[in-house]
Design an enzyme around this catalytic site. Structure first.
Site, PDB file in Angstrom:
ATOM      1  N   LYS B  27     -10.642 -13.994   9.865  1.00  0.00           N
ATOM      2  CA  LYS B  27     -11.020 -13.621  11.336  1.00  0.00           C
ATOM      3  C   LYS B  27     -11.387 -15.186  11.872  1.00  0.00           C
ATOM      4  O   LYS B  27     -10.573 -15.238  12.939  1.00  0.00           O
ATOM      5  CB  LYS B  27     -12.307 -12.927  11.126  1.00  0.00           C
ATOM      6  CG  LYS B  27     -12.689 -12.375  12.380  1.00  0.00           C
ATOM      7  CD  LYS B  27     -13.885 -11.611  12.776  1.00  0.00           C
ATOM      8  CE  LYS B  27     -14.071 -10.574  14.000  1.00  0.00           C
ATOM      9  NZ  LYS B  27     -13.354  -9.616  13.835  1.00  0.00           N
ATOM     10  N   ARG B  97     -20.528 -11.980  13.162  1.00  0.00           N
ATOM     11  CA  ARG B  97     -19.548 -11.306  12.283  1.00  0.00           C
ATOM     12  C   ARG B  97     -19.359 -12.067  10.848  1.00  0.00           C
ATOM     13  O   ARG B  97     -18.952 -13.012  10.818  1.00  0.00           O
ATOM     14  CB  ARG B  97     -18.289 -10.984  12.846  1.00  0.00           C
ATOM     15  CG  ARG B  97     -18.578  -9.669  13.946  1.00  0.00           C
ATOM     16  CD  ARG B  97     -17.058  -9.510  14.662  1.00  0.00           C
ATOM     17  NE  ARG B  97     -17.074  -8.164  15.621  1.00  0.00           N
ATOM     18  CZ  ARG B  97     -17.292  -8.617  16.602  1.00  0.00           C
ATOM     19  NH1 ARG B  97     -17.288  -9.723  17.179  1.00  0.00           N
ATOM     20  NH2 ARG B  97     -17.184  -7.420  17.773  1.00  0.00           N
ATOM     21  N   GLY B 106     -15.220  -3.150   6.576  1.00  0.00           N
ATOM     22  CA  GLY B 106     -16.514  -2.499   6.532  1.00  0.00           C
ATOM     23  C   GLY B 106     -17.546  -2.701   5.539  1.00  0.00           C
ATOM     24  O   GLY B 106     -18.495  -1.999   5.363  1.00  0.00           O
ATOM     25  N   MET B 108     -18.995  -5.819   4.998  1.00  0.00           N
ATOM     26  CA  MET B 108     -20.210  -6.542   5.054  1.00  0.00           C
ATOM     27  C   MET B 108     -21.044  -6.087   6.572  1.00  0.00           C
ATOM     28  O   MET B 108     -20.251  -5.424   7.473  1.00  0.00           O
ATOM     29  CB  MET B 108     -19.717  -8.002   4.990  1.00  0.00           C
ATOM     30  CG  MET B 108     -19.625  -8.392   3.588  1.00  0.00           C
ATOM     31  SD  MET B 108     -19.095 -10.104   3.356  1.00  0.00           S
ATOM     32  CE  MET B 108     -17.477 -10.206   4.016  1.00  0.00           C
ATOM     33  N   ARG B 358      -3.668 -10.054  14.348  1.00  0.00           N
ATOM     34  CA  ARG B 358      -3.269 -10.258  12.843  1.00  0.00           C
ATOM     35  C   ARG B 358      -1.896  -9.479  12.882  1.00  0.00           C
ATOM     36  O   ARG B 358      -1.253  -8.663  13.556  1.00  0.00           O
ATOM     37  CB  ARG B 358      -4.071  -9.470  11.951  1.00  0.00           C
ATOM     38  CG  ARG B 358      -4.342  -8.102  12.435  1.00  0.00           C
ATOM     39  CD  ARG B 358      -5.632  -7.687  11.521  1.00  0.00           C
ATOM     40  NE  ARG B 358      -6.074  -6.242  12.000  1.00  0.00           N
ATOM     41  CZ  ARG B 358      -7.011  -5.596  11.665  1.00  0.00           C
ATOM     42  NH1 ARG B 358      -7.857  -6.149  10.871  1.00  0.00           N
ATOM     43  NH2 ARG B 358      -7.297  -4.266  12.206  1.00  0.00           N
ATOM     44  N   HIS B 474       4.842  13.422 -18.742  1.00  0.00           N
ATOM     45  CA  HIS B 474       6.227  14.226 -18.647  1.00  0.00           C
ATOM     46  C   HIS B 474       6.531  14.374 -17.325  1.00  0.00           C
ATOM     47  O   HIS B 474       7.424  14.426 -16.601  1.00  0.00           O
ATOM     48  CB  HIS B 474       6.163  15.382 -19.747  1.00  0.00           C
ATOM     49  CG  HIS B 474       7.615  16.027 -19.622  1.00  0.00           C
ATOM     50  ND1 HIS B 474       7.815  16.979 -18.829  1.00  0.00           N
ATOM     51  CD2 HIS B 474       8.623  15.883 -20.344  1.00  0.00           C
ATOM     52  CE1 HIS B 474       8.771  17.543 -18.968  1.00  0.00           C
ATOM     53  NE2 HIS B 474       9.619  16.829 -19.681  1.00  0.00           N
ATOM     54  N   ARG B 581      19.275  10.222 -21.246  1.00  0.00           N
ATOM     55  CA  ARG B 581      18.434  10.801 -22.273  1.00  0.00           C
ATOM     56  C   ARG B 581      19.074  12.122 -22.746  1.00  0.00           C
ATOM     57  O   ARG B 581      18.862  12.959 -21.818  1.00  0.00           O
ATOM     58  CB  ARG B 581      16.764  10.996 -21.837  1.00  0.00           C
ATOM     59  CG  ARG B 581      16.100   9.983 -21.697  1.00  0.00           C
ATOM     60  CD  ARG B 581      14.900  10.149 -20.791  1.00  0.00           C
ATOM     61  NE  ARG B 581      15.346  10.063 -19.553  1.00  0.00           N
ATOM     62  CZ  ARG B 581      14.758  10.040 -18.228  1.00  0.00           C
ATOM     63  NH1 ARG B 581      13.663   9.262 -18.234  1.00  0.00           N
ATOM     64  NH2 ARG B 581      15.419   9.773 -17.016  1.00  0.00           N
ATOM     65  N   SER B 784      17.382  -2.621 -25.094  1.00  0.00           N
ATOM     66  CA  SER B 784      16.508  -2.353 -24.143  1.00  0.00           C
ATOM     67  C   SER B 784      15.042  -2.111 -24.360  1.00  0.00           C
ATOM     68  O   SER B 784      14.730  -1.326 -25.131  1.00  0.00           O
ATOM     69  CB  SER B 784      17.336  -1.030 -23.640  1.00  0.00           C
ATOM     70  OG  SER B 784      16.695  -0.495 -22.350  1.00  0.00           O
ATOM     71  N   GLY B 786      11.893  -0.456 -24.424  1.00  0.00           N
ATOM     72  CA  GLY B 786      11.274   0.997 -23.682  1.00  0.00           C
ATOM     73  C   GLY B 786       9.932   0.749 -23.430  1.00  0.00           C
ATOM     74  O   GLY B 786       8.911   0.761 -24.524  1.00  0.00           O
ATOM     75  N   ASN B 788       7.595   1.967 -21.969  1.00  0.00           N
ATOM     76  CA  ASN B 788       6.514   3.154 -21.971  1.00  0.00           C
ATOM     77  C   ASN B 788       5.964   3.363 -23.347  1.00  0.00           C
ATOM     78  O   ASN B 788       4.841   3.368 -23.578  1.00  0.00           O
ATOM     79  CB  ASN B 788       7.202   4.728 -21.684  1.00  0.00           C
ATOM     80  CG  ASN B 788       7.522   4.820 -20.162  1.00  0.00           C
ATOM     81  OD1 ASN B 788       7.580   4.064 -19.248  1.00  0.00           O
ATOM     82  ND2 ASN B 788       8.450   5.958 -19.912  1.00  0.00           N
ATOM     83  N   CYS B 851      14.022  -0.162 -19.733  1.00  0.00           N
ATOM     84  CA  CYS B 851      14.480   1.052 -19.180  1.00  0.00           C
ATOM     85  C   CYS B 851      13.227   2.033 -19.086  1.00  0.00           C
ATOM     86  O   CYS B 851      13.249   3.075 -19.252  1.00  0.00           O
ATOM     87  CB  CYS B 851      15.568   1.994 -19.879  1.00  0.00           C
ATOM     88  SG  CYS B 851      15.071   2.229 -21.787  1.00  0.00           S
ATOM     89  N   TYR B 871      18.944  -6.888 -16.962  1.00  0.00           N
ATOM     90  CA  TYR B 871      18.802  -5.724 -16.068  1.00  0.00           C
ATOM     91  C   TYR B 871      17.614  -5.286 -16.201  1.00  0.00           C
ATOM     92  O   TYR B 871      16.781  -5.247 -17.252  1.00  0.00           O
ATOM     93  CB  TYR B 871      20.133  -4.834 -16.279  1.00  0.00           C
ATOM     94  CG  TYR B 871      20.315  -4.153 -17.623  1.00  0.00           C
ATOM     95  CD1 TYR B 871      19.361  -2.848 -17.429  1.00  0.00           C
ATOM     96  CD2 TYR B 871      20.685  -4.450 -18.532  1.00  0.00           C
ATOM     97  CE1 TYR B 871      19.418  -1.965 -18.728  1.00  0.00           C
ATOM     98  CE2 TYR B 871      20.619  -3.938 -19.848  1.00  0.00           C
ATOM     99  CZ  TYR B 871      19.769  -2.482 -19.736  1.00  0.00           C
ATOM    100  OH  TYR B 871      20.014  -1.980 -21.198  1.00  0.00           O
TER     101      TYR B 871
END
Lengths: 933, 933
Positions: B27, B97, B106, B108, B358, B474, B581, B784, B786, B788, B851, B871
């Site tokens: 600010k 301020r 909000g 402070m 801003r 899933h 898949r 590749s 995976g 996950n 992937c 990739y």
């Protein structure tokens, strides 16, 4: 390639010796060695393994010069044995056997009696004056040659064994029951019929020329190196194909040439008990295969022990000269090989021939006694004695076993999950196991799989049988922890809870109350009540363990959850508790109800109320353990399993909980559904519980410190080490440490005592190993590798589910060993070493141990010594085994050090055995080997 | 610490500027900047953040000299504003301020109207001739000061807001409905009552001295840096405590001093559409808070768009001179900041004051249009335009959304698992979803959680709602793949399958057939049918994507399982399929029956028979995909999920299978029990299936190669890449490769075509990453990641189960982000980089991609660019986002390169954008950064 292709032996000398196993194979090397030390070995020669390798590398052609060397060797054999190969009047008969570096029993081919044909058989008759013997040998030779060398069986489409069919037809026609009824003429007729069969089946005749026979046999033995069963045996045992096999060509000797002939096997000491006397059996007028076949019962070779009923004479009685020679050889061999020997011998017409000697297999008890005795006899050193004992064998010593004489009616097999013998009546629920046991019955608990709530039933049962799960399934781990026999993952049985029975694939059904026997060492399930023998711990065992303790450089602790387990562990040499699983304490009696109340609570307030009930029980448990372990460290893990494991499953249990807590059944079921997880192994467990419910950690910390305070006030020396499980991020440790440290301060202020304690963490997730530096910096005072979970996550492999494909993985050679049994150095080991290097980089004296099941695996213990861990922790009953393995590695290390520093006189003696962690400070062995990057 | 503690601004100049955010806060820096460029900013000064830090470091004492600097600054403000702080006739009022480096809205404290007391209020009345305004300001000030600075609310035990209670009592007594009805006398009375309240509550009185007021306010603002809500806001956002806040002291201006006063907010362009016109609203005779409170409706500032009904005048009409000044400022600010600005202004008695400016927040559509327009206007470069757009925003562009004007009747919230708006009738089974959809109904599928067999129902539904599961459950993964809105893990709802309804914690019950609306972007569940707006892809979007394509250095592929998905992916710019898949193909129609037949088969023969039925179906699927992707690579993963996922669960399904296969129900149920797993994630899946049942891999390979052969014969350019999942040991790859290569040879021979293909592996287990060198050496032609599964195993964390403790982990600051959403660089990233380094050490040009779901996360995409992957592959709808993120990283890299090589004129222009892998050879970007050890 060595230029020499053929190595002679016999006539009390030899080209080779026992140090040349790689070139001559085990058998050839030992035959040469026996010859060289002057024993009467039938002469022969060994074609080297390099010939085999060259043979395969060069399109199945032999190296140049082989024929010439074989011819020369054969001449030499003829000379020593005083007979001539193929000679019509004085024929030499020979055998042709495989022999690789390591024993591959029965995997490759053998041809005996080579040299017989229609001419030489007459010479043999003339020489032995035993036409029946000669034709019996001849017909056996033709069949063996036709099968092994020529491949008649494989070529025959009509019959499994066409030679056998011809014999069968003959016996039927003549009305014979046994082969022994066949006359000389019958046997002679068989020779002719066999030759016709060969000619008809293959279009080529049986080779009458002994030299053709010999080369045919040599080729067959080399070829058998690559047959599928041999190849897959090598794959399973990790033997490379390019080892090749040697071929041993040796003069035949016969124990079946009359009553002055005999054959036998002997051990230089008793292989069951280890007692130092000459132990063996023999049969007069027999061949080696007769001993094996068990048609006639052999007699003891001497009167060292009372003779069995019906036996009147021993070899020492019947052929005292030969016996004395054999006894002399026995002593000579033991001195030479410095170990108990397994001997095969044949007496041909009063002359003793040694056919084989090798280090004898023995029971655990014998191994220990022999090793200690050999030290006393100054034949070996203490170091050598320690190296002699297979750590895994020690397990046998600590557990009951079945009477080796008892008949086994095996109905199914599973994994040998926890060793020992158990006999009991089958029950199908943990509740029944408890109830029946309280009525004084011996029970075996049979489950699809076990869960923590079965713990009481498991404790009350004599043994545990599960249809599912691997070597580190719940049943297996808990059973090993209890030292209780367990057969796990018996996929051959189908458990039917509804009818309280199980059915084996073999067809038998075992109903509730039926007696069964489990052999946890072999993984066998048997019908009925088998006789068992209790374990006895001998003085020799103590001696070995004392020697091991003086050498080992790593601490050995036990995983123990109760004062009773702790007591066992301490008696067996544990130097502390490396893993006390607090959750196992939550299943007994009222505790489970309080625990369930806690889980069902709607808020922290309710949880705290329930936890307050658990507090005194946990405190008493810890107090009991501290008391037993006085002066030794006790590592206590905070709550680890997911909460749903504690909830009731059956309607009865739910009803009981409704009565106890006033909650309604629907709430309880809803909570079960809410807490259900897809993959509980990767779910809300470990420190993730303590982070969401800090009041649980707080209660456990309070129980620990209050127990420690009470013990300390009674002058018991307490060394608690609090361990936070499943940390994957340093902030998890920081937050849990805050709770523990706060409670510690509170209790110490309340009780006005000071308790030294350590706070550390399990390293059981790949991420934890990878950020071990941050975890150490966050305040961990020790690491304990939980290699069970670390293996599960590193491999992405559930130990409870891997049983389905584990056999395929082992048989395909993907895994050499079950990774839950022996640590995987490439993957899990890499993480262990990374964690160690990163942790010690931040805190050079960080205490690091291992408390997974691997802590009781000898190979893993040795690995842990090599990488520089401070301690291993395992089931109480595996403590001696781990101590022995640790000592073995220390000895290997000191030998290596001695070799690398030849100037230092006795580097091994300079090493100081690890101070037990109880004394002053945690042991700090130097890192033996720089951890891999 | 800088020696200067206070920075002045106002009077068209300033000590600071926009580059000094760290010292002056956001600010303060912007106020200084606006002053400096000549805008009318009410004068003031900023006390630096370093004062705050020193204040806390030094026991809440201010640094020496602060008072003197503040006094001098105040003098300066008085001079510029022509008023004197505390003066009885011409009083200056000021505000105080907070202002940290980054916005903490909000969190402070703020104090307004400082300087009022019983004396100065009279001066204010005289000056403004507005007694009501003066007393209204005064009573507000006393209440605010009493609360914020003095802590009356916190000290009061009787009431939530004692000031408000006094006002309430007054209004009740006088019968007022609104505050505006209060008279000047009423307000004056309130001032007195408030002061009494303060004195009574605290024992000290309200400070009448303006200087005491000012220091009280400064202290309150500094103190508010450490209040809990501010501290936890910082913890969540990762802002360190030692940043500190600045304090901005500024002269008050008033938009409520009569009809020649006003207040407003404006954007330099339309923040919703991005159109380039001055967009804003204002209220005459009002304060900022009146605009926010929404009591009066503000009017547009100009007539660029048609006026809303009831509005007759704009700021341009009413105060044309001021409007023109504001419009001039708007242009000046845009040129200065090179971006669309969000402006707050106040007009006090005809004079314009700028209170804030801003960079304005904007919709995705506006962001894209503004960025492209600014390039056209030559205000920014293409690179800057690309950097301006938040990749995550692009998602909004591709999906329908709810009409922003529509009322939301939110009954529960869950995770925003897949963005977009869905409206439909609730159904509770996948079967119903299909049936209802086929009747033309729009449905939302509501499930506890979804499983692969729900796939058809998910596809037919407009949206998916689950009570369980996380961002990568899933449901979430599949929904994102389909581009279908999904709210997952809505733990506030209870699904009751039996009664086909769900109940929200808020109490509402939604029954089958009831209409609901899901906001997948926000995770909100609403009752009824909400109006939606379709996505529109603009020309500006294409422009940005074209610019991005020219810059990015990494390939972007899509995860797609069907020709339809592939088509979408290709349209959205995918350069290939990174993950197809195959198992998703097994759930449709007859296929699932054949699949189940295969699973139920007793031997390889039976399995092959069933697989033969699947073969043509799989072949057609692959053919369809190859056709769509003509010329681009297609990575096909062999069967991955455990077989039990394919078995039927309900009695109806079992009955249907009995009919279809002739098997009996007991067999089917027994197979289900047999295949059940404790932790399916770590069970018999991935290549473990193909190893135990090689015939499955063989069938899939045949389907791929037969499809490729057919396509090749039609001149379609096919580039199949076959990917073996869940490899943890190199031998797994070797054995599966043998099967694939053999089938490839067979099919090529049968069809007389040559098909180039690659065989590679997923790296999705820690062990695979650790032995990546061995896997590469074993024949993998690509990797590749995976991520996950790699995240699941590295953390030991089930993505389906983590939802229960994820919120606690985020709020405790253990994880900064959900590790399934954005890659964990310390743990998972370490393994990714280890695998990359080890793989490329063996094969320097090894193609390596990712992937997992992370492939569509902008931070992860940037990470992948940095470590040198070839990739990323993500859901089709995330392709544009990934391409943009990739371009952004390329720009950052080129800037870094430019900085490190200052002599090179334009290094960025020298870079060659990656050739799409389709053209000649797989892309091989140089490794940007050496992988960590």
């Amino acid at each position: 390639m060595a230029t020499k292709l053929v190595y002679l032996f016999g006539g009390r000398k030899a080209d080779g010796g026992s140090g040349m196993k790689n070139l001559l194979g085990g058998k050839g090397a030992n035959l040469a060695e026996m010859s060289k030390i002057g024993l009467p070995v039938p002469a022969g020669f060994t074609i080297t393994t390099e010939v085999c390798t060259a043979y395969y590398a060069n399109k199945k052609k032999y190296p140049a010069g082989l024929k010439k060397e074989v011819d020369a060797a054969l001449k030499h054999v003829e000379k020593i044995m005083g007979a001539v190969f193929g000679d019509a009047r004085n024929p030499l008969l020979i055998s042709c056997r495989s022999g690789a570096r390591a024993s591959m029993p029965g995997m490759m081919d053998t041809v005996l009696n080579i040299g017989l044909n229609d001419t030489t058989v007459e010479g043999l008759i003339a020489k032995t004056k035993n036409a029946r013997f000669a034709y019996d040998s001849y017909r056996r030779f033709v069949a063996m040659y036709g099968d092994v060398v020529m491949g008649v069986k494989a070529a025959s489409e009509l019959s499994e064994d066409p030679f056998d069919e011809i014999i069968g037809a003959l016996k039927k026609k003549k009305g014979y029951k046994h082969d022994t009824e066949m006359t000389t003429e019958d046997l002679k007729g068989l020779v002719a019929k066999f030759k016709t069969l060969i000619k008809d089946a293959l279009g080529v005749g049986f080779p009458e020329d002994p030299r053709d026979q010999l080369w045919g046999a040599i080729g067959a033995v080399f070829s058998s190196w690559m047959i599928p069963r041999a190849a897959s045996y090598r794959q399973i045992h990790g033997f490379p194909d390019d080892w090749g096999t040697a071929v041993n060509v040796q003069a035949m000797v016969f124990g079946n040439m009359g009553d002055n002939s005999a054959t036998g096997v002997a051990f230089s000491r008793n292989p069951s008990t280890g007692e130092n006397y000459f132990y063996g059996e023999y049969l007069v007028n027999a061949q080696g295969e007769d001993v094996v076949a068990g048609i006639r019962t052999p007699s003891p070779i001497n009167r060292e022990k009372a003779l069995p009923s019906g036996v009147n004479a021993t070899l020492a009685d019947e052929m005292p000269k030969v016996y004395n020679e054999l006894d002399h050889i026995r002593k000579l061999l033991e001195k030479h090989y410095k170990d108990m020997q397994d001997i095969e011998f044949t007496i041909q017409e009063g002359k003793l021939w040694m056919l084989q000697c090798r280090n004898g297999k023995r029971t655990a008890q014998a191994a220990v006694k022999i090793a200690v005795d050999l030290v006393k006899e100054k034949i070996i050193t203490e170091d050598e004695a320690i190296m002699r004992i297979e750590p895994e064998q020690l397990n046998q010593l600590l557990l009951p076993s079945f009477d080796p004489g008892a008949k086994r009616q095996i109905i199914a097999t599973g994994l040998p999950a926890s060793p020992g013998a158990a006999v009991g009546q089958a029950v199908f629920t943990a509740t029944d196991a408890v109830a029946w046991a309280e009525e004084g019955k011996a029970v075996v608990l049979v489950r699809m799989e076990t869960s923590p709530e079965d713990i009481n039933g498991m404790f009350k049962a004599k043994g545990i049988l599960t249809a599912r799960g691997g070597m580190t399934s719940h049943a297996a781990v808990v059973a090993r922890g209890m030292g209780k026999p367990c057969v796990a993952g018996a996929s051959d049985i189908t458990v039917d809870y509804e009818h309280r029975q199980f059915t084996a694939k073999s067809g038998e059904t075992v109903r509730e109350g039926d007696w069964i026997s489990l052999d946890g060492s072999r993984g066998e399930i048997m019908l009925g009540q088998m006789a068992t023998i209790d374990a006895k711990l001998t003085g020799e065992f103590s001696t070995i363990m004392k020697w091991a303790a003086a050498r080992k450089q790593i601490g050995v602790r036990a995983n123990a959850d109760t004062p009773r387990d702790a007591q066992t562990a301490r008696e067996l040499g544990a130097e502390g508790i490396g893993l006390c699983r607090t959750e196992h304490m939550f299943f007994e009696g009222d505790r489970i109800t309080a625990m369930r109340e806690m889980i069902l609570a709607d808020n922290a307030e309710g949880r705290r109320k329930a936890l307050d009930k658990l507090l005194p029980m946990q405190r008493d448990d810890f107090y009991g353990i501290f008391k037993v372990m006085n002066g030794l460290p006790v590592t206590i893990r905070t709550l680890d399993p997911p909460l749903h494991e504690f909830l009731p499953h059956t309607d009865e249990e739910i009803e009981a909980l409704v009565t106890a807590t006033g909650r309604n059944a629907a709430e309880i079921k809803a909570k079960s559904v809410e807490l259900k997880e897809q993959n509980p192994m990767l779910g809300h467990r470990g420190c993730r519980l303590g982070l969401v419910y800090p009041e649980i950690t707080a209660m456990q910390a309070r129980a620990i410190f209050e127990a420690a305070a009470k013990a300390a006030q009674e002058k018991i020396k307490v060394l608690p080490e609090i361990m936070i499980p499943l940390v994957g991020h340093e902030r998890e440790l920081i937050l849990q440490k805050e709770v523990v440290d706060r409670i510690a301060r509170e209790v110490m202020a309340e009780k006005k005592v000071r308790i030294k304690y350590l706070l550390g963490t399990m390293i059981e997730l790949p991420r934890a190993a990878l950020i071990a530096d941050k975890i150490a910096a966050a305040g961990a005072e020790f690491f304990s590798y939980g290699t069970n979970d670390l293996t599960q996550t590193t491999y992405g492999l559930s130990r409870d589910d891997s049983g389905k494909f584990l056999p395929a993985y082992l048989s395909e050679g993907i895994w050499e060993k079950d990774p839950f049994v022996s640590i995987d150095a490439d993957g899990v080991g890499f993480l262990v070493e990374t964690g160690l290097a990163k942790g010690r980089a931040v805190k050079p004296d960080l205490k690091i141990g291992i408390c997974g099941e691997h802590g009781g695996d000898p190979a893993t213990v040795k690995y842990c010594v090599r990488i520089g861990l401070n301690y291993v922790s395992c089931s109480p009953f595996r403590v001696p085994l781990a101590r022995l393995a640790a000592a073995q590695q220390a000895i290997v290390d000191s030998l290596t050090a001695a070799q690398t520093k030849p100037t230092a006189a006795k580097p091994a003696a300079k090493k100081t055995p690890e101070k037990p962690p109880s004394k002053t400070s945690p042991a700090k062995p130097a890192v033996k080997k720089a951890a891999k990057k």
